[in-house]
Every structure is written in C-alpha cells, then in structure tokens.
Write an enzyme that holds these catalytic residues in place. Structure first.
Site, PDB file in Angstrom:
ATOM      1  N   TYR A  52     -48.065  34.518 -14.571  1.00 50.59           N
ATOM      2  CA  TYR A  52     -48.764  34.772 -13.318  1.00 50.59           C
ATOM      3  C   TYR A  52     -50.056  33.959 -13.329  1.00 50.59           C
ATOM      4  O   TYR A  52     -50.065  32.842 -13.813  1.00 50.59           O
ATOM      5  CB  TYR A  52     -48.971  36.288 -13.128  1.00 50.59           C
ATOM      6  CG  TYR A  52     -49.357  36.673 -11.725  1.00 50.59           C
ATOM      7  CD1 TYR A  52     -48.551  36.313 -10.634  1.00 50.59           C
ATOM      8  CD2 TYR A  52     -50.514  37.393 -11.479  1.00 50.59           C
ATOM      9  CE1 TYR A  52     -48.907  36.658  -9.346  1.00 50.59           C
ATOM     10  CE2 TYR A  52     -50.881  37.749 -10.185  1.00 50.59           C
ATOM     11  CZ  TYR A  52     -50.070  37.372  -9.127  1.00 50.59           C
ATOM     12  OH  TYR A  52     -50.419  37.721  -7.857  1.00 50.59           O
ATOM     13  N   LYS A 107     -21.781  45.203  -4.240  1.00 51.17           N
ATOM     14  CA  LYS A 107     -21.505  43.765  -4.184  1.00 51.17           C
ATOM     15  C   LYS A 107     -22.424  43.013  -5.141  1.00 51.17           C
ATOM     16  O   LYS A 107     -22.000  42.112  -5.871  1.00 51.17           O
ATOM     17  CB  LYS A 107     -21.743  43.272  -2.754  1.00 51.17           C
ATOM     18  CG  LYS A 107     -21.062  41.973  -2.423  1.00 51.17           C
ATOM     19  CD  LYS A 107     -19.628  42.238  -2.069  1.00 51.17           C
ATOM     20  CE  LYS A 107     -18.932  41.018  -1.556  1.00 51.17           C
ATOM     21  NZ  LYS A 107     -17.611  41.333  -1.012  1.00 51.17           N
TER      22      LYS A 107
END
Length: 450
Positions: A52, A107
């Site tokens: 970060y 899915k």
C-alpha cells in the site's frame, strides 16, 4: 459391495430432492461460499509500505504511463465479474438480485476451484437493458472478463451483442454460450452412440429461450441442417408465418431458416419422426410425454435440460425407448453442465488476453470437451466428462487460447503447451489452497449439519 440400482420412482424422487434440503442447511452455516484472501506475503506490518502506501504509488505511476501494465501489476488478468439482474435465475424466474446472489456466488466458487479464476458476484439493482450495458462497460478497468448470468430474454440478446461489440474484454453469457458449448459437446458424443451424422438428422428443439437460440446457432455452424430443425416456443412451432416473432430478430431468423417441412403444432408434432430432442424449456416433469417419444425415429436422443427439474425424468425416457438421455442435473448420468465449459474457456481467454470469445472459439471448446472421452469409452450413460475429470479444463483453455490467437483476438501469443502448462499449474494451485484450508480448519467441517 456394489450399490444396488433402484427403479422405485418414490426413491428416485427422494434422491432428486436431497441436494435442496442439504443446501438450506449449509448456506447459513458458511454464510456465503467465497471470500477474499491475500495472495502476497505479509511477514510483518512493514510490508504494507510496499503493498500500500507509499510504495504502491510507484506502481500506479507505471500503469498511468502504460495502461497495459495493469495486467502485470494487478489481479485484473485473472478477474471475472459475474453480472446478473436476477430476472431469470435457474428455473425460478424473476426472483430479484438478492435472491440471485447464492447462484452468482456458486458460479464464482466454480470459477475458482475448476479454473483458478477469481470471480466476483455482482447483482444489479436494475432491470433496465441500457443501464446493464452501461454498468458492464464502466466496470471494464477492474476485470479481465465479464460473465453475464440469468438475464431474461429478450433483453439478454441485445445486452450480449452490444457488449461484445463495444467492450475490449471478453463478454460471455453463460446461459447462451456456455450452455450451447456443453450441449454441443454432449450431442457430438451422443450421435456417436447411435451412429448418426449431424447433417442428416432431424432435431426438435423445445423452448426458444436464450439457451436454445444459441444452441441452434452452434449446431448449424457445426453442420446441422437448419431445414431439419424444428423449434417450439410457448405458442407452438416456429415457421414462416409466425409474424408475431418479427420484432425479435433471432427468433424471426429461425422461423425463416428452419422447419422446411412447415410443421405446425406443438411439442408432440415437432418430436414426430425426429432423431433428437434438445429441450431447455419449462421445468417438468410431464412437459415431454413418454408416448411422444414413441413417435420418434429409431434410437432417439433426448436432452431434457430444464432446471431444477427436467422436462421428463430420465427413467421415464428410457422406458419409452430413448437410446441416450441427458439432463442438467448432477444426480443423473450425462449431466449437461455449464461448469464443464466456462472455467476452461475463461482460463484460456484470460491467459492469452482475449478481447472476445467468438462462436468458433466455442465450437473449438466443444469439440475439445467431447474429445476428452475416447471414442471407445463413450457409452449411453457417459457422453460427457464430469467435473472430477479436472484435466479437461487446462485442455479447453489451451484449445481456446490457440484458436483465439489464430483468429487474431488475442493480446498474447503463446504455444499450446505453454497455455496448457500454465493453466494446469494455476488450477492445481487453486484446488490445493482449498484442500489446505479444509485440513487446517480454516474452512470448517459441516458433517453435523447434513
């Protein structure tokens, strides 16, 4: 001891209802089927200065100067959005985006476990065609591809067609292309069982929804004679005088190009003297009747693929004389399961950075899937591999990747072996992560809940 087969209908029905009962117990236990976990090492909190701020700013600058680097520096290369408005969920219809979430999560789970693809369920709070198209277009920077799912017709057709033309990442509608791909693969092998040629047979298609429209297109591209195809919708057979279909280009085209014998009527009339039935229509049973099967040609093929219940139970079809019967369910032989297709298709498409997935790429994937069972191993109750045959996925990935390169829709040029080896390694890693998490207790056992 070999498990004794049962022909008792009540017992068969009980078995068929079991997955739904277990699902109601396990979904609240796990509170979802997917989560986000790190793929980089975090040895101490100091590492966040790299992952970060401030270190990440250098990476952002590089991508700003060369946007293609987003595929190298982020997970975009392996990310798919599973997008739905919840208007046509399984056989349940318009149940809304919230109720569609369990399907989209499922899915995403299949994408990860079978294809090593990171997929994210995105259920939209709109049914508007233009808003769906615009939403997918503005999501492109974050994803390597988009899987459209459970969007009602007729809008599913322009949504897919528009996005395929206007997006620079592959857009896939699994209810169209995915179902068509796997159906074609199973049909190729079913024809081998009965010794018939696709260009010579008569095919009755029950249901004129997104799936069967796309299936008919792939069948014809593969060699089926459109004159010998008879499609049936809720109003009856499609023919040249079905002027009510003129506002739907896909349906009107089929009304003009198919049914050369001008058969009028419904399912029964379409099935008479046909060699095969491909049904993706109203959940049954009883949509297709045993006595109608007896009017078909010798050694008929029945694909009864409505979900969650097939148009006719497999045992009824066999009693009526069907040579090969397939359904969409995992608890019967010959499951026509989209999960055999899309994980490998997107694995290959992502790895060569495809800009689209063409119909000819789908046919390549279908023929590769069909060939995963050797001709001498094909049987009436084994026309398709199962998800346990996990090496089908890197094979499909490699086949579709090479086809995309040939068709000049690939951003990277790799050899078949390179695509195959890369796909196999990614998929093995994904499965191993799940196994390790179960062994370590990070994924809790649910034995006492079943």
């Amino acid at each position: 001891m070999k498990k004794k087969k049962t022909n008792d209908v009540s017992e068969l029905l009980k078995i068929a209802q079991k997955p739904s009962k277990i699902a109601r117990k396990l979904h609240p236990f796990y509170r979802g089927k997917i989560e986000v976990v790190p793929k980089c090492r975090v040895k101490s909190l100091d590492d966040f200065s790299i992952w970060y701020s401030p270190g990440v700013a250098a990476v952002c600058t590089d991508i700003c100067n060369n946007p293609e680097l987003v595929y190298e520096y982020t997970n975009k290369w392996n990310s798919v959005a599973v997008v739905s408005d919840g208007t046509r969920v399984l056989g349940l219809g318009d149940i809304g985006p919230e109720a569609g979430m369990p399907v989209m999560e499922g899915k995403a789970l299949l994408y990860k476990y079978l294809g090593g693809v990171d997929a994210y369920p995105i259920c939209l709070g709109t049914k508007d065609e233009k808003e769906i198209i615009q939403t997918v277009k503005i999501l492109q920077p974050s994803f390597g591809g988009v899987n459209l799912e459970d969007i009602e017709q007729p809008k599913c057709f322009p949504v897919l067609n528009t996005l395929r033309k206007e997006c620079h990442i592959p857009i896939w509608h699994d209810d169209q292309q995915g179902t068509a791909l796997v159906t074609l693969a199973g049909f190729i092998n079913a024809l081998k069982v009965v010794g018939k040629k696709i260009g010579k047979i008569k095919i009755a298609m029950v249901g004129a929804g997104a799936a069967n429209i796309c299936i008919s297109r792939l069948l014809m591209l593969y060699g089926a004679n459109p004159k010998n195809i008879v499609m049936v919708d809720v109003k009856g057979t499609l023919h040249k005088e079905r002027f009510d279909l003129k506002n739907s280009p896909d349906h009107w085209s089929l009304a003009i190009d198919t049914n050369a014998s001008d058969i009028r009527g419904g399912i029964r009339e379409a099935m008479e003297n046909s060699d095969a039935v491909i049904a993706l229509s109203t959940p049954g049973p009883g949509v297709i009747k045993k006595e109608w099967i007896q009017t078909m040609a010798k050694n008929p093929i029945i694909f009864a693929c409505a979900n969650p219940t097939p148009e006719i139970w497999p045992w009824e079809a066999k009693e009526a004389g069907v040579a090969v019967v397939a359904t969409g369910r995992s608890d019967f032989a010959n499951q026509v399961n989209n999960s055999l297709g899309f994980p490998g298709v997107f694995r290959g498409a992502l790895d060569i950075r495809a800009s689209t997935i063409t119909d000819t790429m789908c046919i390549t994937a279908a023929t590769e899937l069909a060939s995963c069972i050797a001709d001498n191993k094909i049987k009436p109750d084994r026309i398709l591999p199962t998800m346990n045959d996990w090496e089908i996925f890197p094979k499909i990935a490699a086949a579709i990747g090479v086809k995309a390169i040939k068709e000049k829709v690939a951003g990277k040029k790799l050899s078949y072996d390179k695509i195959y080896d890369n796909a196999k390694a990614i998929i093995k890693r994904s499965r191993a992560i799940t196994d390790i998490m179960m062994k370590k207790g990070c994924i809790k056992s649910a034995k006492d809940k079943i």
